[in-house]
Structures are given as C-alpha cells and as structure tokens.
Design an enzyme around this catalytic site. Structure first.
Site, PDB file in Angstrom:
ATOM      1  N   GLU A  40       0.830  -1.214   0.000  1.00  0.00           N
ATOM      2  CA  GLU A  40       0.000   0.000   0.000  1.00  0.00           C
ATOM      3  C   GLU A  40       0.862   1.260   0.000  1.00  0.00           C
ATOM      4  OE1 GLU A  40      -2.923  -0.575   3.118  1.00  0.00           O
ATOM      5  OE2 GLU A  40      -3.951  -2.079   1.864  1.00  0.00           O
ATOM      6  N   GLU A  59      -1.415 -10.121  -6.296  1.00  0.00           N
ATOM      7  CA  GLU A  59      -1.357 -10.892  -7.548  1.00  0.00           C
ATOM      8  C   GLU A  59      -0.478 -10.181  -8.571  1.00  0.00           C
ATOM      9  OE1 GLU A  59      -3.932  -9.924  -5.744  1.00  0.00           O
ATOM     10  OE2 GLU A  59      -5.678 -11.222  -6.036  1.00  0.00           O
ATOM     11  N   CYS A 112      -9.095  -8.860  -7.815  1.00  0.00           N
ATOM     12  CA  CYS A 112      -9.825  -7.682  -8.312  1.00  0.00           C
ATOM     13  C   CYS A 112      -9.822  -7.697  -9.853  1.00  0.00           C
ATOM     14  CB  CYS A 112      -9.205  -6.398  -7.769  1.00  0.00           C
ATOM     15  SG  CYS A 112      -7.744  -5.851  -8.666  1.00  0.00           S
ATOM     16  N   CYS A 133      -6.429  -7.129 -11.587  1.00  0.00           N
ATOM     17  CA  CYS A 133      -5.542  -8.306 -11.554  1.00  0.00           C
ATOM     18  C   CYS A 133      -6.017  -9.372 -12.529  1.00  0.00           C
ATOM     19  CB  CYS A 133      -5.454  -8.857 -10.138  1.00  0.00           C
ATOM     20  SG  CYS A 133      -4.503  -7.780  -9.045  1.00  0.00           S
TER      21      CYS A 133
HETATM   22  N1  THU Z   1      -5.965  -6.561  -2.571  1.00  0.00           N
HETATM   23  C1  THU Z   1      -5.092  -7.462  -3.129  1.00  0.00           C
HETATM   24  O1  THU Z   1      -3.872  -7.393  -2.906  1.00  0.00           O
HETATM   25  N2  THU Z   1      -5.594  -8.419  -3.943  1.00  0.00           N
HETATM   26  C2  THU Z   1      -6.924  -8.629  -4.152  1.00  0.00           C
HETATM   27  O2  THU Z   1      -7.270  -9.565  -4.856  1.00  0.00           O
HETATM   28  C3  THU Z   1      -7.919  -7.743  -3.562  1.00  0.00           C
HETATM   29  C4  THU Z   1      -7.379  -6.550  -2.845  1.00  0.00           C
HETATM   30  C5  THU Z   1      -5.425  -5.547  -1.651  1.00  0.00           C
HETATM   31  C6  THU Z   1      -5.399  -4.137  -2.130  1.00  0.00           C
HETATM   32  C7  THU Z   1      -5.407  -3.382  -0.811  1.00  0.00           C
HETATM   33  O3  THU Z   1      -4.075  -3.281  -0.334  1.00  0.00           O
HETATM   34  C8  THU Z   1      -6.187  -4.265   0.136  1.00  0.00           C
HETATM   35  O4  THU Z   1      -6.194  -5.546  -0.470  1.00  0.00           O
HETATM   36  C9  THU Z   1      -7.606  -3.803   0.377  1.00  0.00           C
HETATM   37  O5  THU Z   1      -8.274  -3.603  -0.817  1.00  0.00           O
END
Ligand code: THU
Length: 146
Positions: free
Chosen positions: A47, A58, A94, A97
């Site tokens: 983040e 991913e 998401c 990804c």
């Molecule tokens: N996030 C991922 O790393 N992968 C996913 O498939 C869904 C969301 C992360 C992004 C963010 O840092 C946190 O999860 C909350 O959305």
C-alpha cells in the site's frame, strides 16, 4: 519440471501474505504464482500513503515473474483477509488483476486457487472469473471484429 501441488502453492501464498505492507487497510493478501516449468513467484499487497499507487498481491507476483523473464504460467494461489486472522474467507482477485492475468495466461487453462486455510481451497479457471475477457488476441488484425 518440478511438480508443485495445489496445497504447496497455497502454503507459499500464506508465507507471502506475511510480507504484506498494509498500514491503511490492514487487509493482507498473499499470492503464489506457478510457472509452467514449476518455479514459484511470491507477491504481497503493497500500500501507499497516496492510496492509488497500491499494488495488489497478484500483480506484485506477476510483475516480479515477468520482469525475470517468465511468460508461461499455470496457476496462482491467493489468500487474503484482515491482519492477524489465519482462517480466511476466499479473496477473489480484483478486476485489474484478472486483466493482468488475461495478458499472460490462457483463460481456458490458467487455474486460480482461492484458499481459506492451508487445507481448504477452491479452484477456478480464469475463463470463469473473467468471461469473454479482452486479451492480446483481440488486437490481432485477423480477428472476427474487423
Ligand atoms: N488486494 C489485493 O492485494 N488483492 C486482491 O485480490 C484484492 C485486494 C489488496 C489491495 C489493498 O491493499 C487491500 O487488499 C484492500 O483492498
């Protein structure tokens, strides 16, 4: 070619999750990406104080692998949930990804493993999670759209 089981890939995703950098959401995601030759690339979400530069687990795994010369992938295991929790709900990738997967993977053969614990997981094909996805083949000049 080294054979990697789904259980081993899930275990690696849990290890990757420990490295997530999530001071804002506290939602930690780990991914383990398997190449067709049997190599594994790990990724975690990273983040950022400006929020939008955040990178999902991913995509971290994919970008690490592609930048090391990999282009052929067979599966990815994904685990995600609030920090401190070890028994998780499934964390589906998401949309961004899924689109990155579509760039490098055959949607009929690339397997996406969503896990809650090291023993409990479900396998989906990319085609199921991204039906009628737009990919490199859509840009080819002999495609039916032209
Ligand atoms: N996030 C991922 O790393 N992968 C996913 O498939 C869904 C969301 C992360 C992004 C963010 O840092 C946190 O999860 C909350 O959305």
């Amino acid at each position: 070619m080294i054979k990697v089981t789904d259980e081993e890939l899930v275990e690696q995703a849990f290890l990757a999750r420990n490295r997530a950098y999530t001071p804002y959401s506290h939602f930690q995601v780990g991914a383990a990406l398997l190449t067709q030759e049997g190599r594994i690339y790990l990724g975690c979400n990273i983040e950022n104080a400006a929020y939008t530069p955040t990178n999902c687990a991913e995509r971290t795994a994919f970008f690490k692998a592609v930048s090391e010369g990999e282009r052929n992938f067979s599966a990815i295991a994904i685990v995600g949930g609030p920090k401190g929790r070890e028994e998780l709900s499934y964390c589906p990738p998401c949309g961004v990804c899924r689109q990155v997967m579509m760039e490098f993977c055959d949607p009929k053969h690339f397997r996406i493993i969503l896990a809650g614990t090291k023993e409990e997981y479900r396998v989906y094909m990319l085609e199921e999670l991204l039906p009628m996805g737009f990919g490199p083949e859509n840009l080819e000049s002999d495609n039916k759209g032209e």
